[in-house]
Design an enzyme around this catalytic site. Structure first.
Site, mmCIF file in Angstrom:
data_model
loop_
_atom_site.group_PDB
_atom_site.id
_atom_site.type_symbol
_atom_site.label_atom_id
_atom_site.label_comp_id
_atom_site.label_asym_id
_atom_site.label_seq_id
_atom_site.Cartn_x
_atom_site.Cartn_y
_atom_site.Cartn_z
ATOM 1 N N HIS A 260 3.893 -8.829 18.039
ATOM 2 C CA HIS A 260 4.425 -7.469 18.124
ATOM 3 C C HIS A 260 5.926 -7.465 18.435
ATOM 4 O O HIS A 260 6.354 -7.935 19.483
ATOM 5 C CB HIS A 260 3.657 -6.718 19.205
ATOM 6 C CG HIS A 260 3.835 -5.239 19.186
ATOM 7 N ND1 HIS A 260 3.539 -4.457 18.089
ATOM 8 C CD2 HIS A 260 4.291 -4.378 20.151
ATOM 9 C CE1 HIS A 260 3.781 -3.183 18.370
ATOM 10 N NE2 HIS A 260 4.240 -3.111 19.612
ATOM 11 N N SER B 31 7.355 -0.479 17.809
ATOM 12 C CA SER B 31 6.064 0.067 18.184
ATOM 13 C C SER B 31 6.000 1.565 17.866
ATOM 14 O O SER B 31 6.453 1.990 16.806
ATOM 15 C CB SER B 31 5.790 -0.220 19.665
ATOM 16 O OG SER B 31 4.420 -0.062 19.952
ATOM 17 N N ASP C 248 0.264 -9.318 14.671
ATOM 18 C CA ASP C 248 0.302 -8.119 15.491
ATOM 19 C C ASP C 248 -0.844 -7.198 15.070
ATOM 20 O O ASP C 248 -0.886 -6.757 13.917
ATOM 21 C CB ASP C 248 1.649 -7.419 15.286
ATOM 22 C CG ASP C 248 1.754 -6.101 16.045
ATOM 23 O OD1 ASP C 248 0.860 -5.805 16.859
ATOM 24 O OD2 ASP C 248 2.745 -5.384 15.819
#
Length: 334
Positions: free
Chosen positions: A265, A91, A240
């Site tokens: 994700h 991320s 994602d």
């Protein structure tokens, strides 16, 4: 093997210690270490989360922390600071891995950046065609007034989930505002771009124009979706929503990309399961192969460096003896 974990928790990042990175560690002979991002978990300063403190909450400070931790950990565990370090992070923190290679190249950190958004946006990012598989974060109040009040609170106990800490860099560096506009949107259309931008003004006193300017400066400083870093593998799942801000096509031999079909994700960092799709298994295999290649290259480079130093040593010593023999005649140095 290093994890500069995604902010928001005061516990060790589970993907690092129980997921795919941990499974790779024994095969690679790696020591696993997790770093906590400043202003999250136990790393919140004693002064709380007022603006005077938050000015030290930035990606550049985080990169400096990574570089400092690299040197400190090298001394603590008595390992070479010039040895290979693999950075497994996802991320926003995945962006930090890339930016570390870009802005602190002498720090030997490289590795996969999972689901890492590199392009800051102050415009709406639609998720109407990219379905989120799960929502893990605790929600703020549905009342706008209560939300603003919570975000204004500088008490770390109130912001234990990291909502205030995360909002601040979106206003000062990244944008990263998700909206869901259009008739095909399966979610609420209430979080409009203007309403999210206005939080920066209501909570921190930052104007909408300053947010746009900050995002532009961030993209210019780090290179947006063309960061020009080395030894980075950009890993994303096409389910994602964040993958549209990441690098999904290889930018060169040292900036490879891996887009996993039907993956959400940071899914590849999760523990392996019997139900994992073949595409996910193949992606993990490619990640492992890439790491093996980098580690082999690092080992060969170290051996070459030692050989070159050894080859130069006799000539250097001989030159030193010859030069000093004229100026120290009779001194007994020879």
């Amino acid at each position: 093997m290093l994890d500069a974990s995604t902010p928001g928790s005061d516990v060790p990042p589970p993907a690092l210690f129980t997921g795919h990175p941990a499974a790779l560690a024994p095969a690679l002979g790696a020591l696993v270490v997790g770093l906590e991002h400043r202003f999250y978990g136990l790393s919140v300063p004693a002064g709380g989360l007022d603006m005077g403190q938050l000015r030290f909450l930035s990606s550049r400070q985080a990169l400096a922390d990574m570089a400092s931790a690299h040197l400190t950990l090298s001394r603590l565990f008595n390992v070479s600071s010039s040895g290979p370090w693999i950075c497994f992070i996802g991320s926003y923190a995945g962006s930090l891995a890339t930016w570390a290679r870009l802005k602190v190249p002498r720090t030997p950190v490289g590795g996969p950046g999972e689901g890492n958004p590199h392009l800051g946006v102050a415009v709406s990012m639609s998720v109407s065609q990219i379905v989120l598989h799960s929502l893990e974060q605790k929600c703020l109040s549905t009342s706008r007034a209560e939300t603003v009040a919570q975000l204004r609170d500088t008490d770390p106990q109130v912001s234990s989930m990291g909502d205030r800490q995360w909002l601040y860099p979106t206003c000062t560096e990244f944008g990263f505002y998700i909206t869901c506009a259009g008739p095909a949107c399966p979610f609420s259309q209430l979080p409009t771009l203007p309403s999210q931008l206005s939080l920066c003004e209501q909570v921190f006193g930052l104007s909408i124009s300053s947010v746009s300017q900050a995002v532009e400066q961030t993209n210019c400083y780090y290179g947006g979706q063309s960061p020009r870093a080395t030894h980075v593998l950009f890993v994303n799942g096409d389910s994602d929503p964040w993958h549209v801000l990441s690098v999904t096509q290889s930018l060169g031999p040292l900036e490879s990309a891996l887009l996993i079909p039907n993956a959400s994700h940071c899914l590849d960092m999760a523990p392996e399961r019997a139900s994992d799709a073949p595409s996910l298994r193949l992606a993990r295999q490619k990640i492992f192969q890439q790491l093996q290649t980098w580690l082999l290259q690092a080992k060969e480079s170290q051996v070459k460096g030692v050989s070159e130093r050894q080859a130069l040593a006799p000539s250097y010593v001989a030159t030193w003896i010859m030069d000093t023999s004229h100026s120290t005649e009779g001194s007994g140095l020879l």
